[in-house]
Every structure is written in C-alpha cells, then in structure tokens.
Scaffold this motif. Sequence first.
Motif, PDB file in Angstrom:
ATOM      1  N   ASN B 143      23.130  -5.834  15.209  1.00  0.00           N
ATOM      2  CA  ASN B 143      23.860  -4.806  15.969  1.00  0.00           C
ATOM      3  C   ASN B 143      23.033  -4.275  17.138  1.00  0.00           C
ATOM      4  OD1 ASN B 143      26.072  -4.978  14.298  1.00  0.00           O
ATOM      5  ND2 ASN B 143      25.461  -3.248  13.000  1.00  0.00           N
ATOM      6  N   LEU B 144      21.743  -4.054  16.898  1.00  0.00           N
ATOM      7  CA  LEU B 144      20.875  -3.547  17.971  1.00  0.00           C
ATOM      8  C   LEU B 144      20.710  -4.587  19.074  1.00  0.00           C
ATOM      9  CD1 LEU B 144      18.040  -1.723  15.926  1.00  0.00           C
ATOM     10  CD2 LEU B 144      19.883  -0.624  17.214  1.00  0.00           C
ATOM     11  N   SER B 145      20.516  -5.843  18.685  1.00  0.00           N
ATOM     12  CA  SER B 145      20.359  -6.914  19.686  1.00  0.00           C
ATOM     13  C   SER B 145      21.589  -7.004  20.572  1.00  0.00           C
ATOM     14  CB  SER B 145      20.190  -8.280  19.010  1.00  0.00           C
ATOM     15  OG  SER B 145      18.994  -8.332  18.310  1.00  0.00           O
ATOM     16  N   GLU B 146      22.762  -7.005  19.932  1.00  0.00           N
ATOM     17  CA  GLU B 146      24.004  -7.128  20.695  1.00  0.00           C
ATOM     18  C   GLU B 146      24.190  -5.929  21.625  1.00  0.00           C
ATOM     19  OE1 GLU B 146      26.235  -9.787  17.229  1.00  0.00           O
ATOM     20  OE2 GLU B 146      26.989  -7.758  17.708  1.00  0.00           O
ATOM     21  N   ALA B 147      23.844  -4.741  21.129  1.00  0.00           N
ATOM     22  CA  ALA B 147      23.970  -3.532  21.954  1.00  0.00           C
ATOM     23  C   ALA B 147      23.002  -3.588  23.142  1.00  0.00           C
ATOM     24  CB  ALA B 147      23.729  -2.288  21.111  1.00  0.00           C
ATOM     25  N   ALA B 148      21.792  -4.112  22.905  1.00  0.00           N
ATOM     26  CA  ALA B 148      20.802  -4.232  23.984  1.00  0.00           C
ATOM     27  C   ALA B 148      21.312  -5.226  25.034  1.00  0.00           C
ATOM     28  CB  ALA B 148      19.447  -4.650  23.429  1.00  0.00           C
ATOM     29  N   GLU B 149      21.919  -6.312  24.556  1.00  0.00           N
ATOM     30  CA  GLU B 149      22.463  -7.307  25.487  1.00  0.00           C
ATOM     31  C   GLU B 149      23.583  -6.721  26.339  1.00  0.00           C
ATOM     32  OE1 GLU B 149      23.706 -11.177  23.869  1.00  0.00           O
ATOM     33  OE2 GLU B 149      21.724 -11.198  22.901  1.00  0.00           O
ATOM     34  N   ARG B 150      24.393  -5.871  25.719  1.00  0.00           N
ATOM     35  CA  ARG B 150      25.480  -5.224  26.460  1.00  0.00           C
ATOM     36  C   ARG B 150      24.965  -4.091  27.346  1.00  0.00           C
ATOM     37  NH1 ARG B 150      28.099  -5.423  21.302  1.00  0.00           N
ATOM     38  NH2 ARG B 150      27.647  -3.204  21.038  1.00  0.00           N
ATOM     39  N   GLY B 151      23.659  -3.803  27.233  1.00  0.00           N
ATOM     40  CA  GLY B 151      23.072  -2.749  28.060  1.00  0.00           C
ATOM     41  C   GLY B 151      23.338  -1.340  27.530  1.00  0.00           C
ATOM     42  N   GLU B 152      23.807  -1.245  26.292  1.00  0.00           N
ATOM     43  CA  GLU B 152      24.110   0.082  25.724  1.00  0.00           C
ATOM     44  C   GLU B 152      22.852   0.809  25.255  1.00  0.00           C
ATOM     45  OE1 GLU B 152      28.368  -1.451  23.947  1.00  0.00           O
ATOM     46  OE2 GLU B 152      26.990  -0.412  22.618  1.00  0.00           O
ATOM     47  N   ILE B 153      21.845   0.039  24.900  1.00  0.00           N
ATOM     48  CA  ILE B 153      20.566   0.647  24.506  1.00  0.00           C
ATOM     49  C   ILE B 153      19.429  -0.102  25.195  1.00  0.00           C
ATOM     50  CG2 ILE B 153      21.419   1.415  22.237  1.00  0.00           C
ATOM     51  CD1 ILE B 153      19.848  -0.944  20.999  1.00  0.00           C
ATOM     52  N   ARG B 154      18.240   0.518  25.167  1.00  0.00           N
ATOM     53  CA  ARG B 154      17.072  -0.095  25.777  1.00  0.00           C
ATOM     54  C   ARG B 154      16.612  -1.287  24.945  1.00  0.00           C
ATOM     55  NH1 ARG B 154      14.507   4.002  25.506  1.00  0.00           N
ATOM     56  NH2 ARG B 154      12.701   3.385  24.278  1.00  0.00           N
ATOM     57  N   GLU B 155      15.966  -2.251  25.586  1.00  0.00           N
ATOM     58  CA  GLU B 155      15.359  -3.362  24.857  1.00  0.00           C
ATOM     59  C   GLU B 155      14.232  -2.816  23.979  1.00  0.00           C
ATOM     60  OE1 GLU B 155      16.081  -6.701  25.129  1.00  0.00           O
ATOM     61  OE2 GLU B 155      17.603  -6.475  26.705  1.00  0.00           O
ATOM     62  N   GLY B 156      13.955  -3.492  22.884  1.00  0.00           N
ATOM     63  CA  GLY B 156      12.866  -3.055  22.020  1.00  0.00           C
ATOM     64  C   GLY B 156      12.724  -4.009  20.862  1.00  0.00           C
ATOM     65  N   ASP B 157      11.818  -3.726  19.967  1.00  0.00           N
ATOM     66  CA  ASP B 157      11.648  -4.592  18.807  1.00  0.00           C
ATOM     67  C   ASP B 157      12.727  -4.247  17.777  1.00  0.00           C
ATOM     68  OD1 ASP B 157       9.325  -6.393  17.337  1.00  0.00           O
ATOM     69  OD2 ASP B 157      10.536  -5.181  15.973  1.00  0.00           O
ATOM     70  N   GLU B 158      13.651  -5.183  17.566  1.00  0.00           N
ATOM     71  CA  GLU B 158      14.823  -4.869  16.724  1.00  0.00           C
ATOM     72  C   GLU B 158      14.443  -4.640  15.267  1.00  0.00           C
ATOM     73  OE1 GLU B 158      16.448  -4.026  18.754  1.00  0.00           O
ATOM     74  OE2 GLU B 158      17.072  -5.443  20.269  1.00  0.00           O
ATOM     75  N   THR B 159      13.473  -5.405  14.768  1.00  0.00           N
ATOM     76  CA  THR B 159      13.134  -5.267  13.348  1.00  0.00           C
ATOM     77  C   THR B 159      12.502  -3.899  13.069  1.00  0.00           C
ATOM     78  OG1 THR B 159      12.762  -7.650  13.281  1.00  0.00           O
ATOM     79  CG2 THR B 159      12.022  -6.405  11.386  1.00  0.00           C
ATOM     80  N   VAL B 160      11.521  -3.540  13.882  1.00  0.00           N
ATOM     81  CA  VAL B 160      10.870  -2.234  13.699  1.00  0.00           C
ATOM     82  C   VAL B 160      11.887  -1.113  13.879  1.00  0.00           C
ATOM     83  CG1 VAL B 160       9.172  -0.628  14.683  1.00  0.00           C
ATOM     84  CG2 VAL B 160       8.547  -3.017  14.294  1.00  0.00           C
ATOM     85  N   ARG B 161      12.729  -1.219  14.916  1.00  0.00           N
ATOM     86  CA  ARG B 161      13.721  -0.166  15.144  1.00  0.00           C
ATOM     87  C   ARG B 161      14.724  -0.091  13.995  1.00  0.00           C
ATOM     88  NH1 ARG B 161      15.232  -0.089  21.561  1.00  0.00           N
ATOM     89  NH2 ARG B 161      16.289  -2.048  21.092  1.00  0.00           N
TER      90      ARG B 161
END
Lengths: 202, 202
Positions: B143-161
């Motif tokens: 979910n975080l990766s897809e949101a980052a790709e859509r530009g809804e959230i900042r890029e970051g380490d998905e596992t840690v987040r």
Amino acid sequence: MSTLNTTTTAKKPKTARGQRTRAKLLDAAEGAFGEGGFHTTSIGDITRRASVALGTFYVYFDSKDEIFRALVAHMGEMVRGWIAERVKGARDRMEAEHLGLVAYIEFARAHPNLYRIIEEAQFVAPDAYKAHYDRFAERYCRNLSEAAERGEIREGDETVRAWALIGMSVFLGLRYGIWDTQSSAEDVARKAADLIRRGLEA
Amino acid sequence: MSTLNTTTTAKKPKTARGQRTRAKLLDAAEGAFGEGGFHTTSIGDITRRASVALGTFYVYFDSKDEIFRALVAHMGEMVRGWIAERVKGARDRMEAEHLGLVAYIEFARAHPNLYRIIEEAQFVAPDAYKAHYDRFAERYCRNLSEAAERGEIREGDETVRAWALIGMSVFLGLRYGIWDTQSSAEDVARKAADLIRRGLEA
C-alpha cells in the motif's frame, strides 16, 4: 496476580550481601523466564540457576509471581537507564528520537530475554506491564512537551504522540532487534527518523 | 509448537455442517483463550463452551496448540477484513491511514479477546505471531509503495515505515482500545494522523 505491588520493595535487603543474593536471583530469573516463559518456569529452576538454596528465595520474594514483577520493574529501570545514557548528548529532540531508537533496537538485541519478559508481562502481570509503559509514556510526554516549548517540535497531543512513538520503537525493536539481527540498527533508525521528523506527506 | 503450520487447513471441513461446528469451536476458543489465556484453558473448556462432544474436537483440530494457531489465522483474516472494509472509500493514502487507525482502535474495543490472543501468540505460538504481522506488514508495504508511486506520500523505506506504523496502531489500540475505552477513537486517530502526516518537525 491481583496485587498492584509492582515495585516490590517490601523485602528489599539492607546488607550488601543480601543485595548481591537478590541480584543473583533476578539474574537467574531473567534467564529462566526468558528461555522457558513464565508458566514452565518454577522457583526451583530459578534457585538452581542462581546456586541459592530454595529456602533463601523466600527471604527475598514471596512467590514466582512476585519475582516476575520485580524483574519487570528492574528491567524497566535498565531500559530507561540504557536509553537515557545514549540520548544524553543529543542536541535536540529530533536527535534524541533517533538516538533513542538506535538504543532501543540495540537493547532488544543485547537483551532478548528482557524484551520477551516485558512483553510476556502483558499476560502474566498485566498491571506491571501497564505500569511499565505508563512510566515510559509519562517520561516521553514530558520530553515532548519540553521540546515543543523550546520550539524543537510542533505542538500536538503529547499522550497520543508518546504512545504512537513507543509503539514504533517496540515494533521496530521486535522486527529488527529480535527477528532480524543482521540489519544495521543505525540504518533502520535513520529511516524511521525520517518518518518521525517529516511524516509521510509528499 | 514447533510446526510452522499456521494456516491449519489440514482438517478443514467440506460440509456446511462441519464448517458450522468448526466455527463454533473457534468462537468458543476465542472466549476461553481470551478470558483465561492459553495455559489455563483446556480442550474440555472449549468443547463445553461450544456444547460439542470432546471427541468431536479431534475431527477438526489435533491439539490445543492447533486450534490456537487456527484462531490466530482466523483473527488475522477478521482484522484485515474489518480494516479493508472501513478503508475502501478513502480518497488517498493519508485518509486510509486515518480511517485504518480508527478501525483498528474500534476493532480492539469490539474484540478485546481477539486482540489479547494475537498478542499472547507471541509466546504461545511465536511463528504464528510472526506470520500474522509479516502478512500485515507485507500488505502495508505494498500500500505504501503504490501510494508513493501515485505521489500521495513521500518516498521512503517501505518495510521500516510499515513496521513503525503497525507498532503505532498496536500500541494506540492497546492504550485507547483496551485500557481506556472512553476517549473518542476518531479523536485519537485524528491526533495520531497529524504525526503520521507531518511528523514532529516544527
């Protein structure tokens, strides 16, 4: 397990020798509870491990339940002391958050038994568990309030933020301190610190 | 407790009647384990509660350990389903984070037994516990990766987040879902959402 006596100061020894014996019993209890869990551990397991006579146990503790609670309180002091030591040079709250998280993950790695014992307290001594995190949250709230007053962080609800940040630490400690001990704690904390500092916002 | 069979599909019934009996046993196990914990609960406690003969238990489960694991898997599905249902109308990841947190706290309030059982699994069936959160984290990462790709959230380490955000939810669920059931879940989630969105930065 109904008493709320989580500090168990009742039988605290006055002599240095007594304090050493009590510390030896707590050390042995850490190993025994940590490896076998509360339910399969007997007082005999603890005294054998401590090389102390069974009768001596009762000079210091009334029951298995009581030494477990004393251990939770003792560990709380250890983890708070460990983190305070590592955080004390921080320039501001943000750096303290980062250093605190590294310290927490490293604590979990260095003391996996202690970590498990605190978590098992949730079931074995729920009041001691709640007291442990209440104390942790109380201090965290104070630190956040003071940092907000100094303008180092944004204003916000300190209690909710403290519990959210504690949950982060506990789960990152579990994931990267207990389950995966290969990743760099520094690296994990740096990635989490970005989330703590700036959130998810694009 | 050494097997890694956390899905326990081996004995899944094929008839509707069999599925009902299995569900009745899981329901009873939820009540029994939730109130008494794993160690003090017997298979007899579960079958009595389910009004099912002791022998019938073994048609569906091999042991107390196995029904506990099946319950953890079942609860995982419940909590994921509950949150997915509540989050599906969200406009973006930030709204999903907020709605997900409200749903998580409300789940803890509505199902305190289930909540405790998942946490007790950490000691009783550590592999099932790990599998539960691994599945949760896997979906969260996606979910975080897809949101980052859509530009809804900042890029970051998905596992840690993902693990940090799960820890937040679990501890806010404990604090405001189990210990304090008076505060508004919506209000708590709103305050936490500010931290998730913008972090602590002044």
